[in-house]
Scaffold this motif. Structure first.
Motif, PDB file in Angstrom:
ATOM      1  N   ASP A 447       0.797  -1.225   0.000  1.00 34.57           N
ATOM      2  CA  ASP A 447       0.000   0.000   0.000  1.00 34.57           C
ATOM      3  C   ASP A 447       0.828   1.272   0.000  1.00 34.57           C
ATOM      4  O   ASP A 447       0.324   2.343   0.316  1.00 34.57           O
ATOM      5  N   GLY A 448       2.100   1.157  -0.357  1.00 32.64           N
ATOM      6  CA  GLY A 448       2.940   2.347  -0.421  1.00 32.64           C
ATOM      7  C   GLY A 448       3.581   2.728   0.893  1.00 32.64           C
ATOM      8  O   GLY A 448       4.310   3.713   0.965  1.00 32.64           O
ATOM      9  N   THR A 449       3.315   1.968   1.950  1.00 29.11           N
ATOM     10  CA  THR A 449       3.922   2.234   3.252  1.00 29.11           C
ATOM     11  C   THR A 449       4.628   0.970   3.724  1.00 29.11           C
ATOM     12  O   THR A 449       4.002  -0.085   3.853  1.00 29.11           O
ATOM     13  N   ILE A 450       5.928   1.061   3.959  1.00 29.54           N
ATOM     14  CA  ILE A 450       6.692  -0.082   4.451  1.00 29.54           C
ATOM     15  C   ILE A 450       6.357  -0.276   5.926  1.00 29.54           C
ATOM     16  O   ILE A 450       6.575   0.621   6.737  1.00 29.54           O
ATOM     17  N   SER A 451       5.830  -1.429   6.249  1.00 30.11           N
ATOM     18  CA  SER A 451       5.385  -1.692   7.619  1.00 30.11           C
ATOM     19  C   SER A 451       6.441  -2.466   8.394  1.00 30.11           C
ATOM     20  O   SER A 451       7.390  -3.017   7.831  1.00 30.11           O
ATOM     21  N   ILE A 452       6.231  -2.524   9.705  1.00 29.53           N
ATOM     22  CA  ILE A 452       7.098  -3.332  10.561  1.00 29.53           C
ATOM     23  C   ILE A 452       7.067  -4.793  10.111  1.00 29.53           C
ATOM     24  O   ILE A 452       8.099  -5.470  10.080  1.00 29.53           O
ATOM     25  N   ASP A 453       5.882  -5.300   9.744  1.00 26.35           N
ATOM     26  CA  ASP A 453       5.757  -6.693   9.303  1.00 26.35           C
ATOM     27  C   ASP A 453       6.588  -6.943   8.050  1.00 26.35           C
ATOM     28  O   ASP A 453       7.224  -7.997   7.919  1.00 26.35           O
ATOM     29  N   ASP A 454       6.576  -5.979   7.105  1.00 22.12           N
ATOM     30  CA  ASP A 454       7.393  -6.123   5.897  1.00 22.12           C
ATOM     31  C   ASP A 454       8.866  -6.250   6.259  1.00 22.12           C
ATOM     32  O   ASP A 454       9.583  -7.129   5.753  1.00 22.12           O
ATOM     33  N   ILE A 455       9.332  -5.354   7.135  1.00 25.06           N
ATOM     34  CA  ILE A 455      10.745  -5.354   7.512  1.00 25.06           C
ATOM     35  C   ILE A 455      11.109  -6.625   8.276  1.00 25.06           C
ATOM     36  O   ILE A 455      12.156  -7.242   8.032  1.00 25.06           O
TER      37      ILE A 455
END
Length: 568
Positions: A447-455
């Motif tokens: 969604d255009g925002t890098i989240s903690i879960d992604d990292i």
């Protein structure tokens, strides 16, 4: 005053047989504009044009709040002159338009000549057609909030029911709300990225003034390394750069070159570990015609090409003893002989070397010449690992995010807590690893925002990679009759993010993923990556640091079920 929709008469039945088709055409074309238009101006103005030409809803306008929020201004229109647009300013709660903005309820004025609340501010009565003119205004809603007003004139006495026009205006207002919301989101993120870019440029210009030539970082460890480089840059002394893989040794060697009197001459870099041993001598020294099969012409080597300038030899600890002897001769006499040649060729080259290995230990084990070690180790400069560069992760991560957004045409930003998580990670792969993690996170975020879960997903994969590297590839190999490389041996496939951080030049640029073996224990990681991406193999490959082709090859060799690899 305008009438809310619940008091409109519904006895007027649509008598124009083609009106329904016109409505559908307008809605279809407006929906296409949302997805295809390059700017909000094109999408909204195109919608207002369709309203006029297809439905007779004329002089359509979209009014949005001013920067202060106290007034409404005509931001988009069709059929209005510039002067009319300029005059169309209303306080919230003023007139029909201001009332719709304040109440969030639609309004219909069946005859503007008989409505005291209609102000004739933007369009004079003389400009409008003779006869009864109606005015319809509907709120543009973002959830429960009114963010603007969509309004238009229409001739009152028409076979088309006025409540049909009201209905389609409400639908189009929903479309316009989506356009505005997307535009605001892009503008917000662009503004954020531009601010980040400005700050990085300011830091870069400040550091460039100190002759750092683009090395980002404000930590004391980096400043100390740069200070040492400045002391020896304009001398002929041989410099040995030490430090872990991925600390930017090639970039620091470039700084040294650019601060020397040789700055206008060639800078040539070669990674001694990245070239097969049997080819490295020819790559360094060149060869004469007929020196070996396929040598149809003479060729200059990297050392000759660097003459007058600087030669950077990365991973010098991987040179075999014979090439170490030849390198020592260059340092002592500044002459070379090409492979297959007998003539001495004079060169004028400054040599900078780098290694992540302990050369003193290699000397003790008889794997590195003591005399060469002393010649290279005249002025050693240790480059700090990223975990010792307090505060630099934030600067570097922002820089890599900007670079990845430009490369992939994204508007990605860091979500809450992401930067703090990046700063607490140990970064065994140092700057190169950080860059690859940022690139991968830009590719996989939805969604255009890098989240903690992604990292966290990426860092778990990174930790697994590091464990395999530390184990020295001692884990069990999987084969079908024989060991199976990641890719067929006749074709190497580049990866967006390298698997290993101990190969390739320390340039901060993604390198080809080296060959490794398909392991049984990778099946779980592949399944988890596919689950995280909803079955999308391209995104799953990015999470694991593979190219799509490498990922598909592993799916096939591991014999994973077909339903795992179905695209989402």
């Amino acid at each position: 005053m305008g009438y809310p929709t619940d008091v409109l008469s519904h006895k007027n039945v649509e008598s124009d047989a083609g009106a329904g088709a016109s409505d559908l055409t307008v809605l279809h074309e407006s929906a296409k504009l949302i997805g295809q238009a390059a700017t909000p101006e094109i999408a909204i103005s195109g919608t207002l044009r369709l309203m006029s030409q297809m439905l007779g809803l004329n002089r359509g306008r979209v009014l949005l709040p001013s920067t202060t929020g106290e007034t409404l201004q005509i931001r988009y229109s069709y059929g209005l002159r510039d002067e009319e647009r300029r005059l169309g300013v209303y306080k919230v709660g003023e007139g029909i338009t201001g009332t719709v903005m304040k109440s969030g309820q639609p309004a219909v004025v069946q005859n503007i000549d008989e409505e005291p609340g209609y102000l004739f501010r933007a369009v004079d009565r003389e400009t409008l057609p003779d006869g009864m003119v109606a005015y319809i205004a509907v709120p543009i809603m973002d959830g429960n909030s009114t963010i603007g007003v969509l309004a238009a004139h229409r001739l009152r006495m028409r076979p088309r029911a006025i409540d049909a026009d009201l209905m389609i205006l409400r639908i189009l207002a929903t479309f316009i709300a989506q356009i505005i919301s997307i535009s605001n989101l892009i503008e917000e993120r662009t503004s954020y990225l531009q601010e980040e870019n400005r700050e990085l440029k300011d830091a870069l210009q400040h550091q460039s003034g100190e002759n750092n030539h683009g090395i980002l970082g404000e930590s004391q460890a980096v400043r100390d390394a740069l200070r040492q480089i400045s002391r020896v840059a304009d001398t002929v002394v041989t410099v040995l750069l030490t430090g872990e893989s991925g600390t930017g040794k090639e970039r620091f060697s470039q700084v040294l070159h650019l601060n020397s009197s040789r700055r206008d001459q060639p800078f040539v870099a070669i990674n001694c570990a990245a070239i097969p041993e049997q080819l490295l001598e020819s790559e360094l020294f060149g060869h004469e015609r007929g020196a070996f099969t396929g040598a149809s012409a003479s060729k200059k080597g990297k050392i000759e090409l660097a003459s007058g300038g600087t030669l950077f030899l990365d991973e010098i600890g991987d040179l075999n003893m014979e090439l170490q002897s030849k390198l020592l001769r260059i340092l002592e006499s500044q002459v070379i002989q090409r492979v297959g040649g007998v003539k001495d060729i004079p060169v004028d080259v400054r040599i900078i070397t780098a290694t992540h290995k302990n050369l003193q230990e290699a000397v003790n084990k008889g794997k590195f010449r003591l005399d060469l070690f002393y010649r290279l180790n005249v002025f050693p400069i240790h480059l700090p690992p990223l975990r010792e560069r307090a505060g630099d992760v934030r600067i570097l991560a922002s820089h890599f995010l900007l670079s990845a957004n430009r490369e992939y045409s994204r508007y990605t930003v860091f979500g809450k807590g992401v930067m703090e998580r990046l700063e607490t990670y140990n970064w065994p792969g140092n700057i190169r690893q950080l860059e690859n993690v940022i690139k991968r996170s830009v590719l996989i975020c939805l969604d255009g925002t890098i989240s903690i879960d992604d990292i966290e997903t990426i860092l778990r994969q990174e930790s697994a990679i590091n464990e395999h590297l530390e184990a020295g590839q001692s884990s069990e190999m999987f084969s079908v009759g024989r060991s199976v490389p990641v890719d067929p041996p006749d074709e190497e496939v580049p990866s967006t993010v390298p698997f290993s951080y101990s190969s390739g030049a320390s340039s901060g640029v993604a390198t080809n993923r080296p060959y490794s073996w398909v392991r049984k224990d990778e099946a779980d990681s592949i399944a988890q990556a596919l689950k995280h991406t909803g079955g999308n193999k391209t995104r799953a490959a990015a999470i694991l640091g593979m190219s799509p082709r490498q990922f598909r090859y592993r799916l096939e060799k591991l014999g994973l079920p077909n339903n795992l690899s179905r695209e989402g």
